[in-house]
Design a protein around this motif. Structure first.
Motif, PDB file in Angstrom:
ATOM      1  N   PHE A   1     -73.506  54.206  -3.308  1.00  0.00           N
ATOM      2  CA  PHE A   1     -72.389  55.222  -2.819  1.00  0.00           C
ATOM      3  C   PHE A   1     -70.885  54.621  -3.165  1.00  0.00           C
ATOM      4  O   PHE A   1     -70.726  53.737  -4.027  1.00  0.00           O
ATOM      5  CB  PHE A   1     -72.349  54.613  -1.129  1.00  0.00           C
ATOM      6  CG  PHE A   1     -72.049  53.214  -0.804  1.00  0.00           C
ATOM      7  CD1 PHE A   1     -70.695  53.078  -0.504  1.00  0.00           C
ATOM      8  CD2 PHE A   1     -72.911  52.408  -0.636  1.00  0.00           C
ATOM      9  CE1 PHE A   1     -70.132  51.692  -0.217  1.00  0.00           C
ATOM     10  CE2 PHE A   1     -72.563  50.894  -0.286  1.00  0.00           C
ATOM     11  CZ  PHE A   1     -71.301  50.726  -0.176  1.00  0.00           C
ATOM     12  N   TYR A   2     -70.102  55.885  -2.842  1.00  0.00           N
ATOM     13  CA  TYR A   2     -68.812  55.790  -3.266  1.00  0.00           C
ATOM     14  C   TYR A   2     -67.796  55.824  -2.146  1.00  0.00           C
ATOM     15  O   TYR A   2     -68.098  56.704  -1.020  1.00  0.00           O
ATOM     16  CB  TYR A   2     -68.523  56.989  -4.283  1.00  0.00           C
ATOM     17  CG  TYR A   2     -67.105  57.180  -4.587  1.00  0.00           C
ATOM     18  CD1 TYR A   2     -66.285  56.832  -5.765  1.00  0.00           C
ATOM     19  CD2 TYR A   2     -66.382  58.102  -3.768  1.00  0.00           C
ATOM     20  CE1 TYR A   2     -65.048  57.172  -5.917  1.00  0.00           C
ATOM     21  CE2 TYR A   2     -65.148  58.654  -3.930  1.00  0.00           C
ATOM     22  CZ  TYR A   2     -64.296  58.106  -5.056  1.00  0.00           C
ATOM     23  OH  TYR A   2     -63.140  58.350  -5.339  1.00  0.00           O
ATOM     24  N   THR A   3     -66.878  55.031  -2.124  1.00  0.00           N
ATOM     25  CA  THR A   3     -65.890  54.886  -0.951  1.00  0.00           C
ATOM     26  C   THR A   3     -64.439  55.128  -1.365  1.00  0.00           C
ATOM     27  O   THR A   3     -63.895  54.530  -2.107  1.00  0.00           O
ATOM     28  CB  THR A   3     -66.193  54.025   0.027  1.00  0.00           C
ATOM     29  OG1 THR A   3     -65.321  53.849   1.198  1.00  0.00           O
ATOM     30  CG2 THR A   3     -66.158  52.528  -0.673  1.00  0.00           C
ATOM     31  N   SER A   4     -63.609  55.760  -0.532  1.00  0.00           N
ATOM     32  CA  SER A   4     -62.335  55.804  -0.709  1.00  0.00           C
ATOM     33  C   SER A   4     -61.607  55.559   0.375  1.00  0.00           C
ATOM     34  O   SER A   4     -61.364  56.645   1.218  1.00  0.00           O
ATOM     35  CB  SER A   4     -61.798  56.945  -1.530  1.00  0.00           C
ATOM     36  OG  SER A   4     -62.076  58.265  -0.748  1.00  0.00           O
ATOM     37  N   SER A   5     -61.105  54.483   0.712  1.00  0.00           N
ATOM     38  CA  SER A   5     -60.261  54.228   2.124  1.00  0.00           C
ATOM     39  C   SER A   5     -59.322  53.371   1.462  1.00  0.00           C
ATOM     40  O   SER A   5     -58.792  52.916   0.786  1.00  0.00           O
ATOM     41  CB  SER A   5     -61.398  53.094   2.952  1.00  0.00           C
ATOM     42  OG  SER A   5     -61.669  51.957   2.234  1.00  0.00           O
ATOM     43  N   ILE A   6     -58.293  52.936   2.534  1.00  0.00           N
ATOM     44  CA  ILE A   6     -57.089  52.216   2.558  1.00  0.00           C
ATOM     45  C   ILE A   6     -57.578  50.857   1.861  1.00  0.00           C
ATOM     46  O   ILE A   6     -56.849  50.428   0.927  1.00  0.00           O
ATOM     47  CB  ILE A   6     -56.442  51.963   3.880  1.00  0.00           C
ATOM     48  CG1 ILE A   6     -55.830  53.244   4.364  1.00  0.00           C
ATOM     49  CG2 ILE A   6     -55.126  50.789   3.817  1.00  0.00           C
ATOM     50  CD1 ILE A   6     -55.249  53.258   5.567  1.00  0.00           C
ATOM     51  N   GLY A   7     -58.633  50.437   2.027  1.00  0.00           N
ATOM     52  CA  GLY A   7     -58.910  48.996   1.575  1.00  0.00           C
ATOM     53  C   GLY A   7     -59.092  49.081   0.140  1.00  0.00           C
ATOM     54  O   GLY A   7     -58.351  48.221  -0.731  1.00  0.00           O
ATOM     55  N   GLU A   8     -59.761  50.075  -0.377  1.00  0.00           N
ATOM     56  CA  GLU A   8     -59.894  50.178  -1.915  1.00  0.00           C
ATOM     57  C   GLU A   8     -60.816  51.391  -2.301  1.00  0.00           C
ATOM     58  O   GLU A   8     -61.696  51.945  -1.503  1.00  0.00           O
ATOM     59  CB  GLU A   8     -60.670  48.939  -2.480  1.00  0.00           C
ATOM     60  CG  GLU A   8     -60.575  48.901  -3.889  1.00  0.00           C
ATOM     61  CD  GLU A   8     -61.051  47.633  -4.680  1.00  0.00           C
ATOM     62  OE1 GLU A   8     -60.293  47.084  -5.322  1.00  0.00           O
ATOM     63  OE2 GLU A   8     -62.149  47.050  -4.223  1.00  0.00           O
ATOM     64  N   ILE A   9     -60.461  52.166  -3.305  1.00  0.00           N
ATOM     65  CA  ILE A   9     -61.672  52.941  -3.736  1.00  0.00           C
ATOM     66  C   ILE A   9     -62.618  52.377  -4.666  1.00  0.00           C
ATOM     67  O   ILE A   9     -62.259  51.493  -5.623  1.00  0.00           O
ATOM     68  CB  ILE A   9     -60.776  54.026  -4.674  1.00  0.00           C
ATOM     69  CG1 ILE A   9     -59.589  54.856  -3.700  1.00  0.00           C
ATOM     70  CG2 ILE A   9     -61.945  55.116  -5.069  1.00  0.00           C
ATOM     71  CD1 ILE A   9     -58.968  55.654  -4.642  1.00  0.00           C
ATOM     72  N   PHE A  10     -64.015  52.276  -4.563  1.00  0.00           N
ATOM     73  CA  PHE A  10     -64.809  51.693  -5.497  1.00  0.00           C
ATOM     74  C   PHE A  10     -66.353  52.404  -5.029  1.00  0.00           C
ATOM     75  O   PHE A  10     -66.416  52.922  -4.327  1.00  0.00           O
ATOM     76  CB  PHE A  10     -64.901  50.122  -4.997  1.00  0.00           C
ATOM     77  CG  PHE A  10     -65.519  49.762  -3.659  1.00  0.00           C
ATOM     78  CD1 PHE A  10     -66.902  49.450  -3.609  1.00  0.00           C
ATOM     79  CD2 PHE A  10     -64.676  49.744  -2.611  1.00  0.00           C
ATOM     80  CE1 PHE A  10     -67.308  49.109  -2.345  1.00  0.00           C
ATOM     81  CE2 PHE A  10     -65.035  49.388  -1.302  1.00  0.00           C
ATOM     82  CZ  PHE A  10     -66.297  49.072  -1.209  1.00  0.00           C
ATOM     83  N   ALA A  11     -67.059  52.053  -6.000  1.00  0.00           N
ATOM     84  CA  ALA A  11     -68.487  52.605  -5.858  1.00  0.00           C
ATOM     85  C   ALA A  11     -69.434  51.120  -5.955  1.00  0.00           C
ATOM     86  O   ALA A  11     -69.083  50.111  -6.639  1.00  0.00           O
ATOM     87  CB  ALA A  11     -68.912  53.394  -6.929  1.00  0.00           C
TER      88      ALA A  11
END
Length: 493
Positions: free
Chosen positions: A93-103
């Motif tokens: 999965f890929y995630t883009s949130s305040i914490g960080e963008i990462f996969a």
């Protein structure tokens, strides 16, 4: 597959080493509990894929912003260390949130499968960075499905030559395209979702396989982004009525004219592979989980686990940063601040520690209202130290601007510009766009705010932020100034 380039292997300083390796290219920062060969091959293939997207879309050859972090794990089960409750069949999965963008990606299904999933997810990331707009869900997914089929050979790149979706399309009844085109989220059961992806892929393949159709496809995308009906605009774009589209696409799939082009020169260069300290085995994925946020019922257990594991590695940066993040959000904030100050004393240029410390004082100000002005000034002092090291850190910019909320006259010009810069650097993060839109609306810039919000609530992968973005979008539309009309008798000139 890219021929391997020479690799320099080093180890992180001091102490026992983990099974985790790290390497970096201009566009990616890869961490992997995989073989050195797999890590390097994935890094080079991803960098070549980034180069291909840039050439085809006319984007500057140099990546903007920080390299995208990607974590490669050997088993699908490992993904649940980052996202507990994730379905067992999900490969990444890929995630883009305040914490960080990462996969995060598992190679359990084979490297080829992992590579396709990474190409799919990176296409989403690339589109959001370089062409953010209110695209329909089918186009977002169809576009990623199209580019995930890229295959790199010694002298040639192939696109759309084949796809795992073909078997599904040949063996099942198709969903009416009126439903596929009009969907604004991934809804329904597994069969519905698989059908959505497969039909979105073949329609995108069809639209991109002919120069004239490609031009109409671009006009269609602009038209929908400007508020047009994704269903009503399709017959003109495809050149056939909707009821004829399945027949036309089945004929197209039988021929499947893929694209072949000369392989661009690789920009990966010689790669250095570093073996990470032993703390990575216990905490590197847990640290990423914290960045995504831990649901309230799970926080106590997560904090206890991180405290126990971090205690094994005194003085280790990853252990102390993970513990500080957990304590700051769910435990002893004073302990977190002491740990972060200790990290900054060790390395005054540790921007992550500096930003986290500033954020800690912001959180403290929310619960200690009497000391809030003093605490917020303390937070901004730390953000200023972070800017001195990295002026293009989107999270620093966002936190600084948010720390000004509640002040008379917020947002002033500087706060607006800071928030606009944060979302420019990381347009994938919904919260950055929502915060920038909020600031614009407070300055009566409703048209700009609406445009800022549309990509958020149209994104099929966005979570609860989509509803907030939709609400604010509707407010911006309702409050925008109508075009002034002038009576004929009042015209001059």
């Amino acid at each position: 597959m890219t021929p391997l380039t020479p690799v320099t292997i080093t180890s992180a300083a001091g102490g026992a080493k983990s099974d985790w390796l790290h390497t970096r290219t201009p566009a990616f920062s890869l961490y992997g509990r995989v073989s050195e060969k797999t890590l390097v091959q994935m890094a080079q293939d991803l960098q070549d894929f980034d180069g291909l997207l840039r050439i085809l879309h006319g984007v500057d050859a140099q990546p903007n912003g920080k390299p995208l972090p990607i974590y490669l794990v050997p088993r699908r089960f490992d993904l649940q260390r980052v996202k507990p409750g994730l379905a067992s069949g999900v490969g990444g999965f890929y995630t883009s949130s305040i914490g960080e963008i990462f996969a995060v990606m598992s190679v359990e299904g084979g490297e080829d499968h992992g590579r396709r999933v990474l190409f799919h997810e990176y296409t989403h990331h690339f589109m959001k960075q370089h062409a953010p707009a209110a695209y329909p869900a089918w186009l977002v997914e169809g576009y990623a499905e199209y580019f995930m089929t890229a295959r790199f050979k010694p002298d040639v790149v192939e696109l759309g030559v084949t796809s795992p979706r073909i078997a599904w399309l040949r063996g099942t009844s198709w969903t009416p395209f009126k439903e596929i085109l009009g969907r604004r989220a991934l809804t329904g059961g597994r069969a519905d979702i698989v059908s959505f992806y497969a039909q979105s892929w073949i329609l995108t393949h069809y639209m991109m396989s002919d120069p004239e159709r490609l031009k109409r496809f671009a006009r269609y995308a602009r038209g929908v982004a400007d508020g047009g009906d994704p269903v009503g605009l399709m017959p003109e774009a495809a050149g056939v009525p909707l009821e004829d589209l399945p027949r036309v696409l089945r004929d197209h799939m039988a021929a499947l004219p893929g694209r072949r082009m000369a392989r661009p020169p690789s920009t990966a260069g010689a790669l250095e592979v570093t073996r990470l300290p032993a703390s990575a085995d216990d905490l590197i994925l847990e640290n990423q989980r914290l960045k995504m946020g831990v649901p309230k019922p799970e926080r106590e257990k997560a904090l206890a686990m991180i405290r126990e594991r971090a205690a094994r590695y005194p003085g280790d940066r990853l252990a102390e940063m993970t513990l500080a993040r957990a304590e700051n959000d769910y435990g002893d904030r004073a302990k977190a601040q002491a740990l972060l100050k200790q990290r900054i004393a060790t390395d005054p240029r540790d921007v992550e520690a500096i930003q986290t410390l500033g954020y800690s004082y912001m959180l403290q100000a929310r619960v200690d209202r009497a000391q809030a002005p003093k605490l917020l000034n303390e937070a901004r002092d730390w953000f200023g130290k972070g800017f001195a090291v990295d002026r293009d850190n989107a999270l620093l910019l966002y936190d600084y601007a948010i720390s000004r909320r509640g002040e008379p006259g917020y947002p002033n010009d500087n706060a607006v510009n800071v928030l606009l810069r944060a979302q420019e650097l990381a347009p994938q993060v919904p919260q950055f766009r929502i915060a920038a839109a909020d600031a614009l609306m407070r300055r009566d810039r409703f048209e700009e705010a609406a445009a800022m919000l549309e990509p958020v609530f149209n994104d099929p992968h966005v979570g609860p932020e989509a509803a907030e973005a939709q609400r604010r979008f509707e407010e911006a539309i309702a409050r925008r100034r109508p075009v002034e009309t002038v009576e004929d008798g009042d015209k001059s000139g």
